[in-house]
Design a protein around this motif. Structure first.
Motif, PDB file in Angstrom:
ATOM      1  N   HIS A  98       0.834  -1.205   0.000  1.00  0.00           N
ATOM      2  CA  HIS A  98       0.000   0.000   0.000  1.00  0.00           C
ATOM      3  C   HIS A  98       0.866   1.252   0.000  1.00  0.00           C
ATOM      4  O   HIS A  98       0.550   2.233  -0.684  1.00  0.00           O
ATOM      5  CB  HIS A  98      -0.960   0.013   1.191  1.00  0.00           C
ATOM      6  CG  HIS A  98      -2.070  -0.980   1.088  1.00  0.00           C
ATOM      7  ND1 HIS A  98      -3.028  -0.931   0.106  1.00  0.00           N
ATOM      8  CD2 HIS A  98      -2.379  -2.064   1.846  1.00  0.00           C
ATOM      9  CE1 HIS A  98      -3.870  -1.926   0.256  1.00  0.00           C
ATOM     10  NE2 HIS A  98      -3.497  -2.643   1.311  1.00  0.00           N
ATOM     11  N   ASP A 100       3.885   1.534  -1.218  1.00  0.00           N
ATOM     12  CA  ASP A 100       4.446   1.672  -2.564  1.00  0.00           C
ATOM     13  C   ASP A 100       3.412   2.249  -3.523  1.00  0.00           C
ATOM     14  O   ASP A 100       3.717   3.142  -4.319  1.00  0.00           O
ATOM     15  CB  ASP A 100       4.937   0.317  -3.092  1.00  0.00           C
ATOM     16  CG  ASP A 100       6.193  -0.171  -2.396  1.00  0.00           C
ATOM     17  OD1 ASP A 100       6.858   0.646  -1.729  1.00  0.00           O
ATOM     18  OD2 ASP A 100       6.511  -1.372  -2.528  1.00  0.00           O
ATOM     19  N   ARG A 101       2.202   1.742  -3.428  1.00  0.00           N
ATOM     20  CA  ARG A 101       1.125   2.240  -4.304  1.00  0.00           C
ATOM     21  C   ARG A 101       0.843   3.713  -4.016  1.00  0.00           C
ATOM     22  O   ARG A 101       0.667   4.512  -4.944  1.00  0.00           O
ATOM     23  CB  ARG A 101      -0.142   1.401  -4.107  1.00  0.00           C
ATOM     24  CG  ARG A 101      -1.294   1.799  -4.966  1.00  0.00           C
ATOM     25  CD  ARG A 101      -1.021   1.517  -6.426  1.00  0.00           C
ATOM     26  NE  ARG A 101      -2.181   1.911  -7.203  1.00  0.00           N
ATOM     27  CZ  ARG A 101      -2.137   2.545  -8.343  1.00  0.00           C
ATOM     28  NH1 ARG A 101      -0.982   2.810  -8.898  1.00  0.00           N
ATOM     29  NH2 ARG A 101      -3.227   2.887  -8.965  1.00  0.00           N
ATOM     30  N   GLN A 103       2.945   5.864  -2.818  1.00  0.00           N
ATOM     31  CA  GLN A 103       4.071   6.638  -3.329  1.00  0.00           C
ATOM     32  C   GLN A 103       3.951   6.818  -4.846  1.00  0.00           C
ATOM     33  O   GLN A 103       4.197   7.905  -5.352  1.00  0.00           O
ATOM     34  CB  GLN A 103       5.398   5.950  -2.978  1.00  0.00           C
ATOM     35  CG  GLN A 103       6.605   6.771  -3.402  1.00  0.00           C
ATOM     36  CD  GLN A 103       7.912   6.161  -2.921  1.00  0.00           C
ATOM     37  OE1 GLN A 103       7.920   5.175  -2.208  1.00  0.00           O
ATOM     38  NE2 GLN A 103       9.002   6.765  -3.322  1.00  0.00           N
ATOM     39  N   GLN A 104       3.547   5.762  -5.545  1.00  0.00           N
ATOM     40  CA  GLN A 104       3.345   5.879  -6.997  1.00  0.00           C
ATOM     41  C   GLN A 104       2.246   6.900  -7.298  1.00  0.00           C
ATOM     42  O   GLN A 104       2.399   7.739  -8.199  1.00  0.00           O
ATOM     43  CB  GLN A 104       2.965   4.518  -7.599  1.00  0.00           C
ATOM     44  CG  GLN A 104       4.088   3.511  -7.588  1.00  0.00           C
ATOM     45  CD  GLN A 104       3.606   2.120  -7.961  1.00  0.00           C
ATOM     46  OE1 GLN A 104       2.432   1.890  -8.215  1.00  0.00           O
ATOM     47  NE2 GLN A 104       4.537   1.173  -7.987  1.00  0.00           N
ATOM     48  N   LEU A 105       1.145   6.820  -6.543  1.00  0.00           N
ATOM     49  CA  LEU A 105       0.057   7.780  -6.754  1.00  0.00           C
ATOM     50  C   LEU A 105       0.510   9.199  -6.428  1.00  0.00           C
ATOM     51  O   LEU A 105       0.144  10.147  -7.134  1.00  0.00           O
ATOM     52  CB  LEU A 105      -1.159   7.405  -5.898  1.00  0.00           C
ATOM     53  CG  LEU A 105      -1.918   6.149  -6.339  1.00  0.00           C
ATOM     54  CD1 LEU A 105      -2.980   5.799  -5.305  1.00  0.00           C
ATOM     55  CD2 LEU A 105      -2.536   6.334  -7.712  1.00  0.00           C
ATOM     56  N   ASP A 106       1.309   9.349  -5.388  1.00  0.00           N
ATOM     57  CA  ASP A 106       1.822  10.662  -5.027  1.00  0.00           C
ATOM     58  C   ASP A 106       2.711  11.218  -6.138  1.00  0.00           C
ATOM     59  O   ASP A 106       2.623  12.404  -6.477  1.00  0.00           O
ATOM     60  CB  ASP A 106       2.600  10.576  -3.706  1.00  0.00           C
ATOM     61  CG  ASP A 106       2.992  11.946  -3.183  1.00  0.00           C
ATOM     62  OD1 ASP A 106       2.115  12.837  -3.154  1.00  0.00           O
ATOM     63  OD2 ASP A 106       4.167  12.107  -2.805  1.00  0.00           O
ATOM     64  N   GLU A 107       3.555  10.347  -6.704  1.00  0.00           N
ATOM     65  CA  GLU A 107       4.407  10.780  -7.809  1.00  0.00           C
ATOM     66  C   GLU A 107       3.563  11.188  -9.015  1.00  0.00           C
ATOM     67  O   GLU A 107       3.836  12.210  -9.658  1.00  0.00           O
ATOM     68  CB  GLU A 107       5.388   9.669  -8.182  1.00  0.00           C
ATOM     69  CG  GLU A 107       6.465   9.452  -7.131  1.00  0.00           C
ATOM     70  CD  GLU A 107       7.278   8.185  -7.359  1.00  0.00           C
ATOM     71  OE1 GLU A 107       7.057   7.481  -8.367  1.00  0.00           O
ATOM     72  OE2 GLU A 107       8.141   7.894  -6.504  1.00  0.00           O
ATOM     73  N   LYS A 108       2.523  10.398  -9.325  1.00  0.00           N
ATOM     74  CA  LYS A 108       1.630  10.745 -10.442  1.00  0.00           C
ATOM     75  C   LYS A 108       0.901  12.050 -10.161  1.00  0.00           C
ATOM     76  O   LYS A 108       0.738  12.892 -11.042  1.00  0.00           O
ATOM     77  CB  LYS A 108       0.627   9.614 -10.695  1.00  0.00           C
ATOM     78  CG  LYS A 108       1.254   8.404 -11.351  1.00  0.00           C
ATOM     79  CD  LYS A 108       0.228   7.315 -11.584  1.00  0.00           C
ATOM     80  CE  LYS A 108       0.868   6.092 -12.219  1.00  0.00           C
ATOM     81  NZ  LYS A 108      -0.105   5.033 -12.469  1.00  0.00           N
ATOM     82  N   HIS A 109       0.459  12.213  -8.891  1.00  0.00           N
ATOM     83  CA  HIS A 109      -0.233  13.440  -8.506  1.00  0.00           C
ATOM     84  C   HIS A 109       0.688  14.640  -8.667  1.00  0.00           C
ATOM     85  O   HIS A 109       0.279  15.689  -9.174  1.00  0.00           O
ATOM     86  CB  HIS A 109      -0.736  13.343  -7.064  1.00  0.00           C
ATOM     87  CG  HIS A 109      -1.360  14.609  -6.569  1.00  0.00           C
ATOM     88  ND1 HIS A 109      -0.656  15.516  -5.828  1.00  0.00           N
ATOM     89  CD2 HIS A 109      -2.616  15.119  -6.727  1.00  0.00           C
ATOM     90  CE1 HIS A 109      -1.437  16.538  -5.548  1.00  0.00           C
ATOM     91  NE2 HIS A 109      -2.641  16.319  -6.076  1.00  0.00           N
ATOM     92  N   SER A 110       1.933  14.490  -8.211  1.00  0.00           N
ATOM     93  CA  SER A 110       2.893  15.592  -8.324  1.00  0.00           C
ATOM     94  C   SER A 110       3.124  15.955  -9.791  1.00  0.00           C
ATOM     95  O   SER A 110       3.158  17.135 -10.147  1.00  0.00           O
ATOM     96  CB  SER A 110       4.221  15.204  -7.675  1.00  0.00           C
ATOM     97  OG  SER A 110       4.054  15.050  -6.295  1.00  0.00           O
ATOM     98  N   LYS A 111       3.262  14.942 -10.641  1.00  0.00           N
ATOM     99  CA  LYS A 111       3.475  15.210 -12.062  1.00  0.00           C
ATOM    100  C   LYS A 111       2.242  15.865 -12.660  1.00  0.00           C
ATOM    101  O   LYS A 111       2.342  16.859 -13.397  1.00  0.00           O
ATOM    102  CB  LYS A 111       3.809  13.929 -12.814  1.00  0.00           C
ATOM    103  CG  LYS A 111       4.060  14.179 -14.302  1.00  0.00           C
ATOM    104  CD  LYS A 111       4.612  12.993 -14.985  1.00  0.00           C
ATOM    105  CE  LYS A 111       4.848  13.175 -16.458  1.00  0.00           C
ATOM    106  NZ  LYS A 111       4.559  14.391 -17.094  1.00  0.00           N
TER     107      LYS A 111
END
Length: 159
Positions: A98, A100-101, A103-111
């Motif tokens: 969870h 990791d997921r 963090q991936q969503l946070d990275e996508k959100h930031s982008k």
């Protein structure tokens, strides 16, 4: 003649317990008479030893049963602790997935947020200019409005 305090350990007039007092002989006699007591009471001492041995055997059996029960309880507790440990390991693994997921969503959100900011900057710099008027209000102006109006680049349903 009385013995001195220093030699009481060897004094024949000192009262002592029978050598079999640990198995139940309650006789106390003078040191000089202990050999006679031992010879005269061999049968009694043997019965006391036999009873003491039986008592020790019963106690050993009770302790063996208690030990067996404790081992069983320990084994059951160990299995339960292992089950709890495995459950916790699985929960930690799930939480890591969870995390990791997230963090991936946070990275996508930031982008995505950066892309939206870039787009707003583009709109603000090329098409629309926003300005803060205070009192919680903005004003905006479309650059080259006539070009948009004539070219019908902006369309909006009526309000």
């Amino acid at each position: 003649k009385h013995c001195s305090a220093e030699s009481d350990g060897d004094c024949p007039l000192t009262e002592i317990n029978c050598e079999y007092s640990h198995v139940g002989c309650e006789t106390k006699c003078l040191r000089k008479s202990i050999d006679v007591h031992l010879q005269d009471n061999v049968g009694i001492h043997m019965r006391l030893l036999l009873e003491y041995s039986k008592q020790q055997q019963r106690q050993r059996l009770v302790l063996a049963d208690e030990m067996k029960e404790l081992r069983q309880k320990h084994a059951e507790a160990l299995v339960e602790r292992e089950r709890e440990r495995d459950d916790l390991i699985k929960k930690v693994s799930d939480l890591e997935l969870h995390a990791d997921r997230l963090q991936q969503l946070d990275e996508k959100h930031s982008k995505l947020s950066a892309d939206v900011d870039d787009f707003v900057d583009y709109l603000g710099n090329s098409l629309i200019r926003f300005s803060w008027k205070g009192n919680f209000s903005y004003s905006w102006k479309i650059n080259n409005f006539n070009r948009f109006r004539n070219g019908a680049l902006l369309r909006s349903d009526s309000f």
